[in-house]
Scaffold this motif. Structure first.
Motif, PDB file in Angstrom:
ATOM      1  N   GLU A   1       8.769  11.900   2.501  1.00 34.10           N
ATOM      2  CA  GLU A   1       9.496  11.392   3.670  1.00 34.10           C
ATOM      3  C   GLU A   1       8.566  10.664   4.642  1.00 34.10           C
ATOM      4  O   GLU A   1       8.952   9.674   5.251  1.00 34.10           O
ATOM      5  CB  GLU A   1      10.251  12.513   4.378  1.00 34.10           C
ATOM      6  N   ARG A   2       7.321  11.139   4.775  1.00 37.08           N
ATOM      7  CA  ARG A   2       6.357  10.467   5.653  1.00 37.08           C
ATOM      8  C   ARG A   2       6.053   9.061   5.128  1.00 37.08           C
ATOM      9  O   ARG A   2       6.085   8.086   5.873  1.00 37.08           O
ATOM     10  CB  ARG A   2       5.075  11.292   5.756  1.00 37.08           C
ATOM     11  N   LEU A   3       5.781   8.960   3.821  1.00 37.43           N
ATOM     12  CA  LEU A   3       5.501   7.658   3.222  1.00 37.43           C
ATOM     13  C   LEU A   3       6.725   6.746   3.272  1.00 37.43           C
ATOM     14  O   LEU A   3       6.607   5.550   3.564  1.00 37.43           O
ATOM     15  CB  LEU A   3       5.040   7.836   1.768  1.00 37.43           C
TER      16      LEU A   3
ATOM     17  N   ARG B   1       9.474   1.378   8.149  1.00 36.33           N
ATOM     18  CA  ARG B   1       8.971   0.681   9.349  1.00 36.33           C
ATOM     19  C   ARG B   1       8.326  -0.659   8.993  1.00 36.33           C
ATOM     20  O   ARG B   1       8.558  -1.668   9.667  1.00 36.33           O
ATOM     21  CB  ARG B   1       7.999   1.575  10.117  1.00 36.33           C
ATOM     22  N   ALA B   2       7.540  -0.692   7.909  1.00 33.20           N
ATOM     23  CA  ALA B   2       6.900  -1.940   7.490  1.00 33.20           C
ATOM     24  C   ALA B   2       7.949  -2.968   7.059  1.00 33.20           C
ATOM     25  O   ALA B   2       7.851  -4.153   7.402  1.00 33.20           O
ATOM     26  CB  ALA B   2       5.913  -1.678   6.359  1.00 33.20           C
ATOM     27  N   VAL B   3       8.964  -2.510   6.335  1.00 36.14           N
ATOM     28  CA  VAL B   3      10.033  -3.419   5.896  1.00 36.14           C
ATOM     29  C   VAL B   3      10.794  -3.942   7.108  1.00 36.14           C
ATOM     30  O   VAL B   3      11.081  -5.148   7.207  1.00 36.14           O
ATOM     31  CB  VAL B   3      10.981  -2.721   4.897  1.00 36.14           C
ATOM     32  N   ARG B   4      11.119  -3.077   8.048  1.00 32.34           N
ATOM     33  CA  ARG B   4      11.843  -3.503   9.255  1.00 32.34           C
ATOM     34  C   ARG B   4      11.043  -4.548  10.038  1.00 32.34           C
ATOM     35  O   ARG B   4      11.600  -5.538  10.496  1.00 32.34           O
ATOM     36  CB  ARG B   4      12.131  -2.305  10.168  1.00 32.34           C
ATOM     37  N   ARG B   5       9.738  -4.308  10.200  1.00 32.37           N
ATOM     38  CA  ARG B   5       8.905  -5.301  10.912  1.00 32.37           C
ATOM     39  C   ARG B   5       8.925  -6.631  10.177  1.00 32.37           C
ATOM     40  O   ARG B   5       9.047  -7.691  10.787  1.00 32.37           O
ATOM     41  CB  ARG B   5       7.463  -4.798  11.050  1.00 32.37           C
ATOM     42  N   HIS B   6       8.827  -6.559   8.863  1.00 32.86           N
ATOM     43  CA  HIS B   6       8.855  -7.789   8.073  1.00 32.86           C
ATOM     44  C   HIS B   6      10.179  -8.520   8.238  1.00 32.86           C
ATOM     45  O   HIS B   6      10.208  -9.730   8.482  1.00 32.86           O
ATOM     46  CB  HIS B   6       8.611  -7.493   6.587  1.00 32.86           C
ATOM     47  N   VAL B   7      11.267  -7.784   8.097  1.00 33.37           N
ATOM     48  CA  VAL B   7      12.608  -8.386   8.171  1.00 33.37           C
ATOM     49  C   VAL B   7      12.867  -9.010   9.548  1.00 33.37           C
ATOM     50  O   VAL B   7      13.534 -10.029   9.659  1.00 33.37           O
ATOM     51  CB  VAL B   7      13.680  -7.333   7.810  1.00 33.37           C
ATOM     52  N   ARG B   8      12.316  -8.408  10.583  1.00 30.07           N
ATOM     53  CA  ARG B   8      12.589  -8.884  11.946  1.00 30.07           C
ATOM     54  C   ARG B   8      11.595  -9.915  12.454  1.00 30.07           C
ATOM     55  O   ARG B   8      11.926 -10.680  13.356  1.00 30.07           O
ATOM     56  CB  ARG B   8      12.632  -7.694  12.889  1.00 30.07           C
ATOM     57  N   GLU B   9      10.365  -9.924  11.925  1.00 32.40           N
ATOM     58  CA  GLU B   9       9.333 -10.792  12.487  1.00 32.40           C
ATOM     59  C   GLU B   9       8.721 -11.727  11.454  1.00 32.40           C
ATOM     60  O   GLU B   9       8.879 -12.947  11.534  1.00 32.40           O
ATOM     61  CB  GLU B   9       8.233  -9.934  13.131  1.00 32.40           C
ATOM     62  N   GLU B  10       7.999 -11.169  10.525  1.00 37.37           N
ATOM     63  CA  GLU B  10       7.220 -11.950   9.577  1.00 37.37           C
ATOM     64  C   GLU B  10       8.107 -12.777   8.643  1.00 37.37           C
ATOM     65  O   GLU B  10       7.830 -13.958   8.396  1.00 37.37           O
ATOM     66  CB  GLU B  10       6.355 -10.979   8.772  1.00 37.37           C
TER      67      GLU B  10
ATOM     68  N   ARG C   1       0.842  -1.207   0.000  1.00 40.97           N
ATOM     69  CA  ARG C   1       0.000   0.000   0.000  1.00 40.97           C
ATOM     70  C   ARG C   1       0.878   1.260   0.000  1.00 40.97           C
ATOM     71  O   ARG C   1       0.656   2.187  -0.781  1.00 40.97           O
ATOM     72  CB  ARG C   1      -0.916  -0.012   1.220  1.00 40.97           C
ATOM     73  N   LEU C   2       1.897   1.260   0.838  1.00 43.04           N
ATOM     74  CA  LEU C   2       2.791   2.416   0.931  1.00 43.04           C
ATOM     75  C   LEU C   2       3.627   2.594  -0.333  1.00 43.04           C
ATOM     76  O   LEU C   2       3.858   3.720  -0.783  1.00 43.04           O
ATOM     77  CB  LEU C   2       3.694   2.291   2.162  1.00 43.04           C
ATOM     78  N   MET C   3       4.066   1.486  -0.931  1.00 40.56           N
ATOM     79  CA  MET C   3       4.847   1.584  -2.174  1.00 40.56           C
ATOM     80  C   MET C   3       4.029   2.236  -3.271  1.00 40.56           C
ATOM     81  O   MET C   3       4.535   3.055  -4.034  1.00 40.56           O
ATOM     82  CB  MET C   3       5.304   0.195  -2.638  1.00 40.56           C
ATOM     83  N   ARG C   4       2.770   1.865  -3.358  1.00 33.99           N
ATOM     84  CA  ARG C   4       1.903   2.425  -4.400  1.00 33.99           C
ATOM     85  C   ARG C   4       1.698   3.928  -4.200  1.00 33.99           C
ATOM     86  O   ARG C   4       1.626   4.676  -5.162  1.00 33.99           O
ATOM     87  CB  ARG C   4       0.580   1.687  -4.431  1.00 33.99           C
TER      88      ARG C   4
END
Length: 173
Positions: free
Chosen positions: A87-89, A95-104, A71-74
């Motif tokens: 910068e906000r997006l 943050r979404a990538v970091r959560r993915h890399v560390r958890e999912e 969603r954010l990439m789009r």
């Protein structure tokens, strides 16, 4: 590389992707470079994330970090580097990538190791690498007759969809 598992097995490919995504996030978090350079680096992060997500999505719950990142990439693909929303997006994407890399992502890797034999993992890894290689040379089906091949995966509006289409065309061809 050990004798039991070739370097091209799926878990090795996905883990390498996680390291590269993490590195790109760190580079973006440093905030260095001109806005145009940051946009180029953000586009590179998007391209790497699309490549990664196409390989990993079959092993993930659809409502996770990669869905948020998509969603954010789009939204980000249409934002210019001088716009305040850029910068906000970008921060949200990081943050979404970091959560993915560390958890999912690590959970998906564990699931693949648990449910797939070493031979299956090796075959899936080879397939992912072959698709990625082929996607770099395939045109988007809707653009093949109108856009020069060198420009077909150029970042900008529709970039996420063009990258996914190229990867999907490679997998089915």
């Amino acid at each position: 590389m050990n004798g039991n598992q070739p370097a091209t097995d799926l878990t090795t490919v996905l883990t390498g992707d996680h390291r590269e995504l993490d590195r790109l996030c760190t580079e973006l978090e440093l905030g260095q470079g001109s806005p145009e350079n940051r946009k180029d680096l953000a586009d590179h992060l998007i391209a790497e994330l699309v490549r990664h997500s196409v390989a990993e999505e079959p092993y993930l719950d659809g409502d996770g970090d990669l869905a948020e990142a998509d969603r954010l990439m789009r939204q980000l693909e249409g934002a210019g580097p001088q716009e305040t929303r850029f910068e906000r997006l970008l921060g949200g994407l990081i943050r979404a990538v970091r959560r993915h890399v560390r958890e999912e992502g690590p959970a998906a890797v564990r699931e693949i190791r648990r449910t797939r034999s070493a031979e299956e993992q090796a075959e899936l890894g080879r397939e992912v690498l072959e698709v990625r290689e082929a996607a770099a040379t395939l045109p988007h089906p809707d653009l093949a007759d109108r856009v020069p091949q060198a420009d077909q995966l150029w970042p900008g509006p529709g970039f996420v969809d063009r990258a996914r289409a190229a990867l999907g065309a490679s997998a089915s061809g």
